[in-house]
Enzyme design. Structure first.
Site, PDB file in Angstrom:
ATOM      1  N   PRO A   9      54.617  53.238  32.264  1.00 36.74           N
ATOM      2  CA  PRO A   9      54.298  54.349  31.360  1.00 36.74           C
ATOM      3  C   PRO A   9      55.034  54.300  30.027  1.00 36.74           C
ATOM      4  CG  PRO A   9      55.666  55.087  33.194  1.00 36.74           C
ATOM      5  CD  PRO A   9      55.214  53.701  33.522  1.00 36.74           C
ATOM      6  N   ASN A  10      54.298  54.667  29.004  1.00 36.02           N
ATOM      7  CA  ASN A  10      54.779  54.814  27.628  1.00 36.02           C
ATOM      8  C   ASN A  10      55.062  53.496  26.907  1.00 36.02           C
ATOM      9  OD1 ASN A  10      54.771  57.740  27.682  1.00 36.02           O
ATOM     10  ND2 ASN A  10      56.506  57.564  29.078  1.00 36.02           N
ATOM     11  N   ARG A  17      57.574  54.115  19.297  1.00 37.24           N
ATOM     12  CA  ARG A  17      58.358  54.972  20.196  1.00 37.24           C
ATOM     13  C   ARG A  17      59.852  54.676  20.055  1.00 37.24           C
ATOM     14  NH1 ARG A  17      58.980  53.673  26.622  1.00 37.24           N
ATOM     15  NH2 ARG A  17      60.123  55.556  27.156  1.00 37.24           N
ATOM     16  N   TYR A  22      64.089  50.955  21.293  1.00 39.99           N
ATOM     17  CA  TYR A  22      63.180  49.909  21.774  1.00 39.99           C
ATOM     18  C   TYR A  22      62.738  48.912  20.704  1.00 39.99           C
ATOM     19  CZ  TYR A  22      62.937  53.164  25.706  1.00 39.99           C
ATOM     20  OH  TYR A  22      63.273  53.983  26.758  1.00 39.99           O
ATOM     21  N   ASN A  78      58.182  45.696  33.892  1.00 36.91           N
ATOM     22  CA  ASN A  78      58.937  46.795  33.282  1.00 36.91           C
ATOM     23  C   ASN A  78      58.293  48.099  33.763  1.00 36.91           C
ATOM     24  OD1 ASN A  78      60.191  48.741  31.794  1.00 36.91           O
ATOM     25  ND2 ASN A  78      60.092  47.632  29.848  1.00 36.91           N
ATOM     26  N   ALA A  81      59.813  54.586  33.102  1.00 37.75           N
ATOM     27  CA  ALA A  81      60.519  55.684  33.776  1.00 37.75           C
ATOM     28  C   ALA A  81      60.287  55.700  35.290  1.00 37.75           C
ATOM     29  CB  ALA A  81      60.093  57.015  33.168  1.00 37.75           C
ATOM     30  N   HIS A  84      63.070  54.796  37.853  1.00 36.01           N
ATOM     31  CA  HIS A  84      64.102  55.720  38.330  1.00 36.01           C
ATOM     32  C   HIS A  84      63.566  56.764  39.307  1.00 36.01           C
ATOM     33  CE1 HIS A  84      65.790  53.796  34.850  1.00 36.01           C
ATOM     34  NE2 HIS A  84      64.953  54.402  34.032  1.00 36.01           N
ATOM     35  N   ASP A  91      58.093  50.350  47.630  1.00 40.39           N
ATOM     36  CA  ASP A  91      57.366  49.972  48.852  1.00 40.39           C
ATOM     37  C   ASP A  91      56.273  48.946  48.576  1.00 40.39           C
ATOM     38  OD1 ASP A  91      58.932  51.665  50.338  1.00 40.39           O
ATOM     39  OD2 ASP A  91      57.408  53.219  50.587  1.00 40.39           O
ATOM     40  N   GLU A 102      62.493  42.336  37.365  1.00 40.56           N
ATOM     41  CA  GLU A 102      62.501  43.632  36.672  1.00 40.56           C
ATOM     42  C   GLU A 102      63.093  43.439  35.280  1.00 40.56           C
ATOM     43  OE1 GLU A 102      64.897  46.433  38.846  1.00 40.56           O
ATOM     44  OE2 GLU A 102      64.848  47.938  37.246  1.00 40.56           O
ATOM     45  N   HIS A 104      64.033  45.484  31.491  1.00 43.51           N
ATOM     46  CA  HIS A 104      64.125  46.662  30.632  1.00 43.51           C
ATOM     47  C   HIS A 104      64.524  46.198  29.239  1.00 43.51           C
ATOM     48  CE1 HIS A 104      63.600  49.266  34.029  1.00 43.51           C
ATOM     49  NE2 HIS A 104      64.475  48.515  34.685  1.00 43.51           N
ATOM     50  N   ILE A 105      63.857  46.768  28.266  1.00 46.34           N
ATOM     51  CA  ILE A 105      64.125  46.406  26.871  1.00 46.34           C
ATOM     52  C   ILE A 105      65.527  46.880  26.476  1.00 46.34           C
ATOM     53  CG2 ILE A 105      63.380  46.867  24.494  1.00 46.34           C
ATOM     54  CD1 ILE A 105      60.485  47.179  25.753  1.00 46.34           C
ATOM     55  N   SER A 106      65.855  48.098  26.894  1.00 41.73           N
ATOM     56  CA  SER A 106      67.163  48.680  26.571  1.00 41.73           C
ATOM     57  C   SER A 106      68.141  48.428  27.723  1.00 41.73           C
ATOM     58  CB  SER A 106      67.010  50.188  26.342  1.00 41.73           C
ATOM     59  OG  SER A 106      66.570  50.829  27.538  1.00 41.73           O
ATOM     60  N   ARG A 111      72.896  54.164  28.879  1.00 43.42           N
ATOM     61  CA  ARG A 111      72.150  55.373  28.498  1.00 43.42           C
ATOM     62  C   ARG A 111      72.423  56.515  29.498  1.00 43.42           C
ATOM     63  NH1 ARG A 111      66.138  53.676  27.279  1.00 43.42           N
ATOM     64  NH2 ARG A 111      66.141  55.801  26.410  1.00 43.42           N
ATOM     65  N   ARG A 115      69.145  57.196  34.227  1.00 40.69           N
ATOM     66  CA  ARG A 115      68.537  55.849  34.105  1.00 40.69           C
ATOM     67  C   ARG A 115      69.353  54.789  34.842  1.00 40.69           C
ATOM     68  NH1 ARG A 115      64.612  56.653  30.048  1.00 40.69           N
ATOM     69  NH2 ARG A 115      65.265  58.286  28.620  1.00 40.69           N
TER      70      ARG A 115
HETATM   71  C1  DQA Z   1      62.731  51.147  29.861  1.00 36.05           C
HETATM   72  C2  DQA Z   1      63.917  52.037  30.257  1.00 36.05           C
HETATM   73  C3  DQA Z   1      63.447  53.271  31.013  1.00 36.05           C
HETATM   74  O1  DQA Z   1      64.565  54.080  31.363  1.00 36.05           O
HETATM   75  C4  DQA Z   1      62.503  54.085  30.157  1.00 36.05           C
HETATM   76  O2  DQA Z   1      62.027  55.185  30.886  1.00 36.05           O
HETATM   77  C5  DQA Z   1      61.393  53.264  29.604  1.00 36.05           C
HETATM   78  C6  DQA Z   1      61.688  51.949  29.077  1.00 36.05           C
HETATM   79  C7  DQA Z   1      63.174  49.956  28.986  1.00 36.05           C
HETATM   80  O3  DQA Z   1      62.390  49.027  28.856  1.00 36.05           O
HETATM   81  O4  DQA Z   1      64.276  49.954  28.425  1.00 36.05           O
HETATM   82  O5  DQA Z   1      60.259  53.716  29.512  1.00 36.05           O
HETATM   83  O6  DQA Z   1      62.140  50.632  31.042  1.00 36.05           O
END
Ligand code: DQA
Length: 148
Positions: A9-10, A17, A22, A78, A81, A84, A91, A102, A104-106, A111, A115
């Site tokens: 998502p997002n 964003r 990011y 990735n 959210a 978390h 599963d 896995e 994550h960009i950040s 943070r 998270r």
């Molecule tokens: C994220 C980190 C997550 O906590 C956040 O909800 C995202 C992006 C990252 O790529 O840093 O949507 O997965």
């Protein structure tokens, strides 16, 4: 072999964003980077993004079948959210037996406390975080087992 690059998502909003968090690269830039990296590694990527947990699970199931048939190598994921919150994604990864890296960009550990926990990490082959979108290329190298 096929590799799935799965974004939750997002992540369709990348580029506009929270750029301080990011960066300015878009999801299309991520796709190009992954295609280039996979080609260098001798593989092929499919990029898929969804804001819906069930669609991400369906995609994992599809690749679980391809993995079982020897047609796919695994997933760079990735989960946004859902990382978390989602027992269902945990599963799905466990149930399919898919190798998942896995990403994550950040650096989520630098943070907010909410998270810091990931439902995905315990069932992941490895985790890459905090390197911006270059993390997707690192994750592909990690998945393929070529760390050069
Ligand atoms: C994220 C980190 C997550 O906590 C956040 O909800 C995202 C992006 C990252 O790529 O840093 O949507 O997965």
């Amino acid at each position: 072999m096929k590799i799935l690059v799965l974004n939750g998502p997002n992540l369709n909003l990348l580029g506009s964003r929270e750029p301080a968090q990011y960066g300015h690269a878009t999801l299309a830039d991520v796709q190009h980077l992954c295609e280039r990296t996979a080609t260098e590694l001798g593989h092929e990527v499919e990029c898929f993004q969804s804001n819906h947990e069930g669609e991400l699970i369906d995609k994992l199931h599809e690749y679980g079948r391809l993995f079982r048939d020897g047609l796919a190598l695994g997933v760079v994921f990735n989960p946004g959210a859902f990382t978390h919150t989602s027992v269902a994604l945990h599963d799905a990864i466990k149930g399919t037996g898919l190798p998942v890296v896995e990403i994550h960009i950040s650096n989520v550990h630098a943070r907010e406390a909410f998270r810091h926990h990931s439902y995905v990490s315990p069932v992941a082959k490895g985790v890459v975080l905090g390197f911006g979108i270059q993390g997707y290329a690192l994750a592909l190298h990690g998945l393929v087992g070529d760390m050069s």
